[in-house]
Design a protein around this motif. Structure first.
Motif, PDB file in Angstrom:
ATOM      1  N   ASP A 229      -4.126   9.223 -46.709  1.00  0.00           N
ATOM      2  CA  ASP A 229      -5.217   9.913 -47.382  1.00  0.00           C
ATOM      3  C   ASP A 229      -5.865  10.944 -46.448  1.00  0.00           C
ATOM      4  OD1 ASP A 229      -4.861   8.359 -49.715  1.00  0.00           O
ATOM      5  OD2 ASP A 229      -6.014   6.722 -48.814  1.00  0.00           O
ATOM      6  N   ALA A 230      -6.977  11.512 -46.908  1.00  0.00           N
ATOM      7  CA  ALA A 230      -7.711  12.448 -46.064  1.00  0.00           C
ATOM      8  C   ALA A 230      -8.182  11.742 -44.794  1.00  0.00           C
ATOM      9  CB  ALA A 230      -8.897  13.013 -46.823  1.00  0.00           C
ATOM     10  N   ILE A 231      -8.098  12.420 -43.681  1.00  0.00           N
ATOM     11  CA  ILE A 231      -8.602  11.849 -42.436  1.00  0.00           C
ATOM     12  C   ILE A 231     -10.127  11.831 -42.500  1.00  0.00           C
ATOM     13  CG2 ILE A 231      -8.843  12.251 -39.947  1.00  0.00           C
ATOM     14  CD1 ILE A 231      -5.986  13.233 -39.909  1.00  0.00           C
ATOM     15  N   PRO A 232     -10.766  10.700 -42.162  1.00  0.00           N
ATOM     16  CA  PRO A 232     -12.227  10.634 -42.224  1.00  0.00           C
ATOM     17  C   PRO A 232     -12.891  11.774 -41.453  1.00  0.00           C
ATOM     18  CG  PRO A 232     -11.317   8.450 -41.864  1.00  0.00           C
ATOM     19  CD  PRO A 232     -10.175   9.414 -41.752  1.00  0.00           C
ATOM     20  N   HIS A 233     -14.007  12.274 -41.982  1.00  0.00           N
ATOM     21  CA  HIS A 233     -14.693  13.417 -41.383  1.00  0.00           C
ATOM     22  C   HIS A 233     -15.046  13.184 -39.915  1.00  0.00           C
ATOM     23  CE1 HIS A 233     -15.459  16.279 -44.749  1.00  0.00           C
ATOM     24  NE2 HIS A 233     -15.190  15.207 -45.474  1.00  0.00           N
ATOM     25  N   GLU A 234     -15.385  11.949 -39.562  1.00  0.00           N
ATOM     26  CA  GLU A 234     -15.818  11.685 -38.194  1.00  0.00           C
ATOM     27  C   GLU A 234     -14.724  11.921 -37.159  1.00  0.00           C
ATOM     28  OE1 GLU A 234     -16.352   7.445 -37.100  1.00  0.00           O
ATOM     29  OE2 GLU A 234     -15.687   7.016 -39.161  1.00  0.00           O
ATOM     30  N   PHE A 235     -13.446  11.976 -37.606  1.00  0.00           N
ATOM     31  CA  PHE A 235     -12.352  12.154 -36.658  1.00  0.00           C
ATOM     32  C   PHE A 235     -11.707  13.539 -36.724  1.00  0.00           C
ATOM     33  CE2 PHE A 235     -11.984   7.491 -37.791  1.00  0.00           C
ATOM     34  CZ  PHE A 235     -12.663   7.048 -36.662  1.00  0.00           C
ATOM     35  N   ARG A 236     -12.058  14.348 -37.709  1.00  0.00           N
ATOM     36  CA  ARG A 236     -11.330  15.596 -37.918  1.00  0.00           C
ATOM     37  C   ARG A 236     -11.455  16.556 -36.739  1.00  0.00           C
ATOM     38  NH1 ARG A 236     -12.207  16.978 -44.415  1.00  0.00           N
ATOM     39  NH2 ARG A 236     -11.468  14.930 -45.155  1.00  0.00           N
ATOM     40  N   GLU A 237     -12.631  16.697 -36.199  1.00  0.00           N
ATOM     41  CA  GLU A 237     -12.789  17.598 -35.058  1.00  0.00           C
ATOM     42  C   GLU A 237     -12.041  17.073 -33.843  1.00  0.00           C
ATOM     43  OE1 GLU A 237     -16.336  19.722 -32.380  1.00  0.00           O
ATOM     44  OE2 GLU A 237     -16.836  18.541 -34.163  1.00  0.00           O
ATOM     45  N   ALA A 238     -12.078  15.756 -33.640  1.00  0.00           N
ATOM     46  CA  ALA A 238     -11.415  15.159 -32.477  1.00  0.00           C
ATOM     47  C   ALA A 238      -9.900  15.309 -32.541  1.00  0.00           C
ATOM     48  CB  ALA A 238     -11.781  13.676 -32.369  1.00  0.00           C
ATOM     49  N   VAL A 239      -9.354  15.471 -33.749  1.00  0.00           N
ATOM     50  CA  VAL A 239      -7.912  15.672 -33.888  1.00  0.00           C
ATOM     51  C   VAL A 239      -7.461  16.921 -33.136  1.00  0.00           C
ATOM     52  CG1 VAL A 239      -6.115  16.308 -35.560  1.00  0.00           C
ATOM     53  CG2 VAL A 239      -7.621  14.376 -36.027  1.00  0.00           C
ATOM     54  N   GLY A 240      -8.348  17.900 -33.028  1.00  0.00           N
ATOM     55  CA  GLY A 240      -8.006  19.123 -32.301  1.00  0.00           C
ATOM     56  C   GLY A 240      -6.826  19.824 -32.929  1.00  0.00           C
ATOM     57  N   ASN A 241      -5.851  20.179 -32.109  1.00  0.00           N
ATOM     58  CA  ASN A 241      -4.656  20.849 -32.635  1.00  0.00           C
ATOM     59  C   ASN A 241      -3.438  19.927 -32.637  1.00  0.00           C
ATOM     60  OD1 ASN A 241      -4.269  20.740 -29.869  1.00  0.00           O
ATOM     61  ND2 ASN A 241      -3.554  22.856 -29.669  1.00  0.00           N
ATOM     62  N   ARG A 242      -3.690  18.621 -32.704  1.00  0.00           N
ATOM     63  CA  ARG A 242      -2.600  17.642 -32.775  1.00  0.00           C
ATOM     64  C   ARG A 242      -2.165  17.501 -34.231  1.00  0.00           C
ATOM     65  NH1 ARG A 242      -6.816  15.945 -30.027  1.00  0.00           N
ATOM     66  NH2 ARG A 242      -6.695  15.491 -27.796  1.00  0.00           N
ATOM     67  N   ILE A 243      -0.931  17.782 -34.525  1.00  0.00           N
ATOM     68  CA  ILE A 243      -0.463  17.733 -35.914  1.00  0.00           C
ATOM     69  C   ILE A 243       0.529  16.598 -36.159  1.00  0.00           C
ATOM     70  CG2 ILE A 243      -0.886  20.176 -36.335  1.00  0.00           C
ATOM     71  CD1 ILE A 243       2.139  20.630 -35.909  1.00  0.00           C
ATOM     72  N   TYR A 244       0.950  15.925 -35.096  1.00  0.00           N
ATOM     73  CA  TYR A 244       1.833  14.764 -35.259  1.00  0.00           C
ATOM     74  C   TYR A 244       1.730  13.931 -33.990  1.00  0.00           C
ATOM     75  CZ  TYR A 244       5.828  11.861 -36.549  1.00  0.00           C
ATOM     76  OH  TYR A 244       6.634  10.789 -36.890  1.00  0.00           O
ATOM     77  N   GLY A 245       0.946  12.868 -34.074  1.00  0.00           N
ATOM     78  CA  GLY A 245       0.819  11.987 -32.931  1.00  0.00           C
ATOM     79  C   GLY A 245      -0.133  12.504 -31.875  1.00  0.00           C
ATOM     80  N   CYS A 246      -0.250  11.737 -30.801  1.00  0.00           N
ATOM     81  CA  CYS A 246      -1.144  12.075 -29.693  1.00  0.00           C
ATOM     82  C   CYS A 246      -0.578  11.457 -28.423  1.00  0.00           C
ATOM     83  CB  CYS A 246      -2.544  11.538 -29.972  1.00  0.00           C
ATOM     84  SG  CYS A 246      -3.750  11.826 -28.651  1.00  0.00           S
ATOM     85  N   ASP A 247      -0.570  12.229 -27.344  1.00  0.00           N
ATOM     86  CA  ASP A 247      -0.020  11.759 -26.072  1.00  0.00           C
ATOM     87  C   ASP A 247      -1.087  11.521 -25.011  1.00  0.00           C
ATOM     88  OD1 ASP A 247       2.761  11.836 -26.732  1.00  0.00           O
ATOM     89  OD2 ASP A 247       2.722  14.013 -26.545  1.00  0.00           O
ATOM     90  N   ASP A 248      -2.352  11.709 -25.333  1.00  0.00           N
ATOM     91  CA  ASP A 248      -3.384  11.759 -24.304  1.00  0.00           C
ATOM     92  C   ASP A 248      -3.437  10.505 -23.436  1.00  0.00           C
ATOM     93  OD1 ASP A 248      -3.843  14.018 -25.807  1.00  0.00           O
ATOM     94  OD2 ASP A 248      -6.020  13.875 -25.689  1.00  0.00           O
ATOM     95  N   CYS A 249      -3.443   9.322 -24.062  1.00  0.00           N
ATOM     96  CA  CYS A 249      -3.581   8.107 -23.259  1.00  0.00           C
ATOM     97  C   CYS A 249      -2.353   7.859 -22.392  1.00  0.00           C
ATOM     98  CB  CYS A 249      -3.887   6.902 -24.139  1.00  0.00           C
ATOM     99  SG  CYS A 249      -2.562   6.402 -25.267  1.00  0.00           S
ATOM    100  N   LEU A 250      -1.196   8.344 -22.829  1.00  0.00           N
ATOM    101  CA  LEU A 250       0.014   8.214 -22.034  1.00  0.00           C
ATOM    102  C   LEU A 250       0.062   9.256 -20.927  1.00  0.00           C
ATOM    103  CD1 LEU A 250       2.674   7.697 -24.865  1.00  0.00           C
ATOM    104  CD2 LEU A 250       1.434   5.950 -23.593  1.00  0.00           C
ATOM    105  N   ALA A 251      -0.315  10.484 -21.286  1.00  0.00           N
ATOM    106  CA  ALA A 251      -0.166  11.608 -20.358  1.00  0.00           C
ATOM    107  C   ALA A 251      -1.018  11.457 -19.101  1.00  0.00           C
ATOM    108  CB  ALA A 251      -0.511  12.914 -21.066  1.00  0.00           C
ATOM    109  N   VAL A 252      -2.173  10.798 -19.209  1.00  0.00           N
ATOM    110  CA  VAL A 252      -3.071  10.705 -18.046  1.00  0.00           C
ATOM    111  C   VAL A 252      -2.749   9.514 -17.158  1.00  0.00           C
ATOM    112  CG1 VAL A 252      -4.928  11.866 -19.307  1.00  0.00           C
ATOM    113  CG2 VAL A 252      -4.808   9.362 -19.311  1.00  0.00           C
ATOM    114  N   CYS A 253      -1.803   8.682 -17.553  1.00  0.00           N
ATOM    115  CA  CYS A 253      -1.500   7.466 -16.788  1.00  0.00           C
ATOM    116  C   CYS A 253      -0.932   7.811 -15.415  1.00  0.00           C
ATOM    117  CB  CYS A 253      -0.513   6.595 -17.554  1.00  0.00           C
ATOM    118  SG  CYS A 253      -0.057   5.083 -16.659  1.00  0.00           S
ATOM    119  N   PRO A 254      -1.536   7.318 -14.331  1.00  0.00           N
ATOM    120  CA  PRO A 254      -1.034   7.619 -12.978  1.00  0.00           C
ATOM    121  C   PRO A 254       0.390   7.154 -12.731  1.00  0.00           C
ATOM    122  CG  PRO A 254      -3.245   6.683 -12.882  1.00  0.00           C
ATOM    123  CD  PRO A 254      -2.766   6.513 -14.293  1.00  0.00           C
ATOM    124  N   TRP A 255       0.857   6.145 -13.461  1.00  0.00           N
ATOM    125  CA  TRP A 255       2.208   5.649 -13.237  1.00  0.00           C
ATOM    126  C   TRP A 255       3.267   6.679 -13.624  1.00  0.00           C
ATOM    127  CZ3 TRP A 255       3.560   1.812 -10.237  1.00  0.00           C
ATOM    128  CH2 TRP A 255       2.634   0.802  -9.954  1.00  0.00           C
TER     129      TRP A 255
END
Length: 353
Positions: A229-255
């Motif tokens: 369904d529609a993404i809740p309004h509270e998250f729409r801005e945080a989605v940014g320019n991500r159109i399929y998935g998100c890598d942020d929590c993986l990308a910052v991992c020091p390992w």
């Protein structure tokens, strides 16, 4: 198999064959139920943190343990294949005209690639051990690959709940072979996250209510892929320019500093058109164009409407008035969720639908 020495020898031979097939991690776990693991799953589901992924709840008994899915199983061979990348997945974070696609979806569909290798390993095992029965799984069955991988010693579930490996970091596709063979189980992997909380702090939607726990309902990967369904309004801005998935929590991992660009499977190399796609072009996709562009990609499974919905949110977050031309027709899209997303984006860009 007759004794512990022989089962240990077979486990080493399995690992050698797995590595020859391109798997960078291989370990053995018992197929019996782990009460602690099962209890954690039940609690997570009971709290509703799986969102609309009803299949996780309806097949709970199959997920509790490998034997819940296949009672004859005695052992699990847990495997990992690297898709470590050469480029920075955060590089396009501030782009006004480009979109971000999760790294794992920029190449060939991993389901097909990993399953083909699993089947080859399974055929080898049956040839080596006549009478053995096997079943292979890659993500689409009720199999808890991450906790099984931890139990098999190929990594540990980090604070972001994904499997981490000391040599290959976060970038692993997981698969499993269930077998009737009684193999020597590995020692479960220890947690090496320490006091680090980089993944928790990086999450744009605060999807981690506590370390090692994720609320899918707040996760951008869930919202852009699984949520229909529609993404809740509270998250729409945080989605940014991500159109399929998100890598942020993986990308910052020091390992990940120990990970090397994947060499084993060329199929995972990113397609040029998916590394930095232009939002203006994606917003114009009809169903046929969507299917052509994402043929052989895991993105294809979410369909044109959900994908274009995501692109509308990204356009609204871009601050780029040049995208108004592509958004205006979508405000009258036959799909009401796409139309709503387009109207939201136009409003964000200061335009009337």
């Amino acid at each position: 198999m007759v004794n512990a020495e022989e089962t240990e020898l077979l486990a080493r031979r399995i690992e050698a064959e797995a590595r020859a097939l391109g798997f960078v991690a291989c370990g053995i776990a018992s197929a019996s139920e782990d009460p602690v693991r099962a209890e954690r799953l039940e609690q997570w589901l009971g709290e509703g943190r799986h969102g609309s992924m009803e299949w996780m709840e309806t097949r709970l008994e199959h997920r509790r343990s490998p034997q819940g899915l296949w009672p004859e199983a005695n052992s699990v061979i847990a495997l990992g294949m690297s898709y470590a990348l050469a480029h920075d997945p955060m590089a396009l974070e501030s782009s006004r005209d480009r979109a971000r696609i999760s790294v794992y979806a920029q190449g060939r569909d991993y389901h097909d690639v990993v399953k083909k290798r699993l089947k080859r390993l399974a055929r080898w095992l049956v040839a080596e051990e006549p009478g053995a029965q096997v079943k292979v799984f890659v993500d689409t069955a009720p199999v808890m690959e991450k906790p099984l991988g931890e139990a098999a010693g190929i990594g540990w579930q980090g604070k972001h709940t994904n499997l981490l490996n000391r040599e290959h970091g976060s970038w692993l596709f997981l698969g499993a072979i269930y077998t009737t063979l009684r193999l020597a189980p590995a020692i479960p992997q220890e947690d090496h996250c320490g006091t680090c909380r980089a993944c928790l702090d990086a999450c744009p939607t605060d999807a981690f209510p506590s370390p090692y726990t994720i609320d899918a309902r707040r996760c951008i990967s869930y919202l852009t892929i699984e949520h229909k369904d529609a993404i809740p309004h509270e998250f729409r801005e945080a989605v940014g320019n991500r159109i399929y998935g998100c890598d942020d929590c993986l990308a910052v991992c020091p390992w990940n500093k120990f990970a090397h660009e994947a060499q084993a499977a060329r199929e995972f190399l990113p397609r040029a058109e998916l590394v930095a796609p232009r939002l203006a072009e994606l917003l114009t996709l009809d169903d046929a164009g969507f299917r052509r562009l994402f043929s052989g990609s895991p993105i294809k499974r979410i369909g044109r409407n959900r994908f274009v919905r995501n692109c509308c949110y990204a356009a609204g977050n871009s601050g780029n008035p040049a995208l108004v031309q592509q958004l205006q027709p979508l405000a009258a899209d036959p799909d009401p969720v796409v139309a709503d997303a387009a109207r939201w984006a136009l409003d964000r860009l200061g335009q009337e639908p």
